[in-house]
Write a protein that holds these residues in place. Structure first.
Motif, PDB file in Angstrom:
ATOM      1  N   GLY A 212      -4.758 -13.599 -15.507  1.00  0.00           N
ATOM      2  CA  GLY A 212      -5.915 -13.185 -14.733  1.00  0.00           C
ATOM      3  C   GLY A 212      -6.689 -12.056 -15.403  1.00  0.00           C
ATOM      4  O   GLY A 212      -6.308 -11.544 -16.460  1.00  0.00           O
TER       5      GLY A 212
ATOM      6  N   THR B  22      -0.798  -8.550 -10.434  1.00  0.00           N
ATOM      7  CA  THR B  22       0.208  -9.577 -10.709  1.00  0.00           C
ATOM      8  C   THR B  22      -0.418 -10.760 -11.431  1.00  0.00           C
ATOM      9  O   THR B  22       0.141 -11.281 -12.407  1.00  0.00           O
ATOM     10  CB  THR B  22       0.878 -10.030  -9.398  1.00  0.00           C
ATOM     11  OG1 THR B  22       1.661  -8.948  -8.880  1.00  0.00           O
ATOM     12  CG2 THR B  22       1.781 -11.222  -9.631  1.00  0.00           C
ATOM     13  N   ALA B  23      -1.578 -11.195 -10.965  1.00  0.00           N
ATOM     14  CA  ALA B  23      -2.249 -12.322 -11.636  1.00  0.00           C
ATOM     15  C   ALA B  23      -2.559 -11.985 -13.083  1.00  0.00           C
ATOM     16  O   ALA B  23      -2.458 -12.842 -13.972  1.00  0.00           O
ATOM     17  CB  ALA B  23      -3.523 -12.679 -10.877  1.00  0.00           C
TER      18      ALA B  23
ATOM     19  N   ALA C 178      -0.261 -14.578 -14.875  1.00  0.00           N
ATOM     20  CA  ALA C 178      -1.057 -15.804 -14.772  1.00  0.00           C
ATOM     21  C   ALA C 178      -2.330 -15.752 -15.593  1.00  0.00           C
ATOM     22  O   ALA C 178      -3.219 -16.586 -15.404  1.00  0.00           O
ATOM     23  CB  ALA C 178      -1.383 -16.086 -13.298  1.00  0.00           C
TER      24      ALA C 178
ATOM     25  N   ASP D  87      -6.534  -8.438  -9.417  1.00  0.00           N
ATOM     26  CA  ASP D  87      -5.127  -8.545  -9.027  1.00  0.00           C
ATOM     27  C   ASP D  87      -4.209  -8.258 -10.209  1.00  0.00           C
ATOM     28  O   ASP D  87      -4.312  -8.876 -11.265  1.00  0.00           O
ATOM     29  CB  ASP D  87      -4.862  -9.950  -8.483  1.00  0.00           C
ATOM     30  CG  ASP D  87      -3.468 -10.090  -7.923  1.00  0.00           C
ATOM     31  OD1 ASP D  87      -2.549 -10.392  -8.707  1.00  0.00           O
ATOM     32  OD2 ASP D  87      -3.297  -9.869  -6.715  1.00  0.00           O
TER      33      ASP D  87
ATOM     34  N   THR E 120       7.016 -12.497  -1.490  1.00  0.00           N
ATOM     35  CA  THR E 120       5.591 -12.692  -1.728  1.00  0.00           C
ATOM     36  C   THR E 120       4.829 -13.007  -0.443  1.00  0.00           C
ATOM     37  O   THR E 120       3.760 -12.425  -0.201  1.00  0.00           O
ATOM     38  CB  THR E 120       5.363 -13.780  -2.788  1.00  0.00           C
ATOM     39  OG1 THR E 120       6.002 -13.363  -4.016  1.00  0.00           O
ATOM     40  CG2 THR E 120       3.882 -14.003  -3.049  1.00  0.00           C
TER      41      THR E 120
END
Length: 230
Positions: A54, A47-48, A52, A45, A157
């Motif tokens: 990721g 965005t993650a 975040a 992902d 989202t």
């Protein structure tokens, strides 16, 4: 031959191939652009990865580029806005030209008669956090108005998530509401800066203001690059 680095998500990639075909000026099979789609939904992902901590998607993106090179591609299109956060690294790793979706979106706005000024921008939290559009368009006279944090959490989202779950009809209401709010704040058009968003917006009544479908914009850019002139 056009190489399409897809799977982010699979439905958006399939829609890109559909629009590439429908927008190409063709009277027979042989008039269309040779294309190969690398649709790998296993790419971590985006965005993650950006907001975040990721897993880094770049190795998977480069694996796809290697596959497209081996298949004979001579140019690459990526129907995923957030993946363009790794555009420079991808372009540095290949001699093939990679079409930039933000440039394609700007050309699509101009094609619709929208000139530089305030525009709405919807996208993933990753796309907005990386300022992919603002960083590329601000110096060209565009001003990007983005959803508030509350609107992202309540409307944008969830709408993107619904499309990724194949519920395009359910995505229409939240995504259309987010677009209307941007127009109410002064935007003259709304860029659908995530390739899932046009699928949700197309599932309901046509909005009464210009929207920039980044799938269509990228498809037109690919046709301009790869289709031989008549």
């Amino acid at each position: 031959m056009l190489g399409v680095l897809g799977g982010m998500g699979p439905l958006a990639s399939a829609q890109f191939m559909l629009r590439l075909t429908l927008l190409t000026p063709a009277l027979r099979d042989q008039d269309h652009i040779p294309a190969v789609l690398w649709s790998d939904p296993r790419v971590p992902d985006r965005t993650a990865a950006r907001i975040a901590g990721g897993e880094d998607p770049l190795p998977a993106l480069l694996r796809g580029i290697r596959g497209l090179e081996a298949a004979g591609a001579t140019a690459i299109a990526i129907p995923c806005n957030t993946a363009h956060g790794w555009f420079e690294a991808m372009q540095a790793a290949t001699a093939l030209p990679i079409l930039h979706i933000v440039d394609a979106a700007e050309a699509e706005l101009r094609r619709q008669g929208v000139t530089p000024g305030p525009i709405g921008l919807m996208g993933t939290a990753g796309t907005l956090a990386m300022r992919l559009y603002q960083g590329r368009l601000d110096s060209r006279g565009w001003t990007c108005l983005t959803p508030t944090a509350e609107e992202m959490d309540r409307l944008v989202t969830p709408g993107i998530t619904l499309v990724k779950a194949n519920d395009v009809a359910g995505a229409y209401s939240p995504l259309a509401e987010a677009a209307r709010l941007l127009i109410a704040r002064g935007a003259r058009a709304v860029v659908l800066g995530c390739t899932e968003i046009p699928l949700g917006i197309a599932a309901g009544p046509v909005l009464p203001f210009p929207v920039c479908d980044t799938i269509d914009g990228l498809a037109r850019a690919a046709i301009a690059r790869c289709h031989p002139p008549a």
